[in-house]
Write an enzyme that holds these catalytic residues in place. Structure first.
Site, short mmCIF file in Angstrom:
data_model
loop_
_atom_site.label_atom_id
_atom_site.label_comp_id
_atom_site.label_asym_id
_atom_site.label_seq_id
_atom_site.Cartn_x
_atom_site.Cartn_y
_atom_site.Cartn_z
N ASP A 46 -0.54 7.14 -2.91
CA ASP A 46 -0.84 8.37 -3.65
C ASP A 46 -0.56 9.59 -2.76
OD1 ASP A 46 -2.99 8.17 -1.95
OD2 ASP A 46 -4.53 8.46 -3.47
N SER A 47 -0.14 9.33 -1.51
CA SER A 47 0.37 10.42 -0.66
C SER A 47 1.59 11.06 -1.32
CB SER A 47 0.74 9.89 0.73
OG SER A 47 1.55 8.73 0.65
N ASP A 85 -0.78 2.00 -5.18
CA ASP A 85 -1.99 2.63 -4.64
C ASP A 85 -2.81 3.22 -5.77
OD1 ASP A 85 -3.63 3.41 -2.57
OD2 ASP A 85 -2.44 5.18 -2.03
N LYS A 115 -3.77 -1.37 -3.76
CA LYS A 115 -4.65 -0.93 -2.67
C LYS A 115 -5.64 0.08 -3.22
CE LYS A 115 -3.35 2.35 0.49
NZ LYS A 115 -4.44 3.32 0.32
N GLU A 117 -9.14 2.70 -1.86
CA GLU A 117 -9.83 3.26 -0.70
C GLU A 117 -11.34 3.00 -0.76
OE1 GLU A 117 -8.97 7.41 -0.11
OE2 GLU A 117 -6.79 7.06 -0.13
N GLU A 184 -7.37 3.15 8.73
CA GLU A 184 -6.68 4.43 9.00
C GLU A 184 -7.47 5.30 9.98
OE1 GLU A 184 -5.30 6.64 5.58
OE2 GLU A 184 -4.77 8.39 6.81
O1 KIV Z 1 -1.24 7.14 0.00
C1 KIV Z 1 -0.92 6.69 1.09
O2 KIV Z 1 0.22 6.79 1.55
C2 KIV Z 1 -1.96 6.04 1.86
C3 KIV Z 1 -1.79 6.06 3.33
C4 KIV Z 1 -2.31 7.34 3.86
C5 KIV Z 1 -2.46 4.93 3.96
O3 KIV Z 1 -2.92 5.60 1.32
#
Ligand code: KIV
Length: 281
Positions: A46-47, A85, A115, A117, A184
């Site tokens: 989600d970056s 994500d 994934k 968080e 992280e």
């Molecule tokens: O969204 C992403 O790229 C991430 C990384 C910061 C681990 O979750």
């Protein structure tokens, strides 16, 4: 052709101390470059909110955006282990929503894992997604979606007390059924304790060398993200500078009428231009 990793390959790599290479990608070309380079895994993070859409953080990113970017990445890297994500509020509100949204990545984007968080507080979601037959990667330490609560994008687990909390999160995530864990921005000593204790693969982004694999954000690695550079980033390229130089050169050549040259233009079929002039008269 490169063989796609399975979770068992990734687990075996941990057992035989083979390091896993992992990078983010958000689009078809970047994903295909990563695959051609022999990358083991790709995260459609989600970056993308910051790296593609120019948001200040990841919070505004939606499921629809993530699913669409995952589809493009899957097309570009059909033989690479792709992870979707889960964005902010796609899994926190209820366990049902978490399972449904994880399932969207599987059904619509054909990912290999998802994934999310958080540690102890998202264990019910990890368990439910895993019980529904999907592969889940936990993400602890600095969790950008809750950077407000953490006081910004700051390293975590730097004191004995906070390191103990990170380790407790790691244990809980494994216990809940995650098949791998991402840590992280945590000191390497803490990552080593986690990696040595956990049976599942433990990957690092900014968490030092003692991990079963390393993840980097493609826009950092390629030098495209300019808003800030975290301490743990190594730039292997400076595409921002090179792209700006290329655009400047284009602007200059167009303005000077140096582009396009003859080699960039199409020719009319012999004799057809004369015919055209007659037709127009
Ligand atoms: O969204 C992403 O790229 C991430 C990384 C910061 C681990 O979750």
């Amino acid at each position: 052709m490169k063989k796609k990793m399975s979770r068992f390959d990734l687990e075996k790599m941990k057992q035989s101390s083979q390091i896993v290479t992992w990078v983010t990608a958000y689009d078809y070309p970047t994903a295909s470059f990563a695959e051609q380079a022999g990358m083991d895994m790709i995260l459609v993070g989600d970056s993308l909110g910051m790296c593609v859409y120019g948001y200040e953080g990841t919070v505004p990113v939606t499921m629809d955006q993530c699913v669409e970017h995952c589809k493009a990445v899957r097309k570009g890297a059909s033989n690479t282990f792709v992870v979707g994500d889960l964005p902010f509020l796609s899994y926190q509100v209820s366990i049902e929503e978490a399972v449904r949204n994880a399932g969207r990545f599987y059904k619509e984007s054909n990912v290999d894992a998802v994934k999310l968080e958080g540690g102890i507080r998202v264990c019910p979601q990890i368990k439910a997604i895993s019980d529904a037959g999907m592969l889940v990667i936990g993400h602890i330490g600095l969790t950008p979606q809750s950077s407000g609560q953490l006081g910004g994008f700051k390293a975590q687990g730097r004191t004995a007390e906070t390191a103990k909390e990170v380790i407790a999160d790691a244990r809980a995530v494994q216990e809940a059924g995650a098949f791998a864990l991402l840590v992280e921005a945590v000191p390497p000593e803490v990552t080593k304790i986690i990696r040595d204790e956990l049976k599942i693969p433990v990957y690092s982004i900014g968490a030092g060398v003692h991990a079963d694999g390393q993840l980097t954000i493609c826009s950092d690695l390629l030098g495209m993200f300019q808003a800030f550079t975290p301490k743990f980033v190594k730039k292997y390229e400076n595409l921002a500078e090179r792209a700006t130089q290329a655009f400047s050169k284009y602007v200059e050549e167009v303005r000077n009428r140096e582009f396009p040259e003859e080699q960039h233009t199409y020719k009319m079929v012999d004799g057809e231009f004369e015919k055209l002039l007659k037709l127009l008269n």
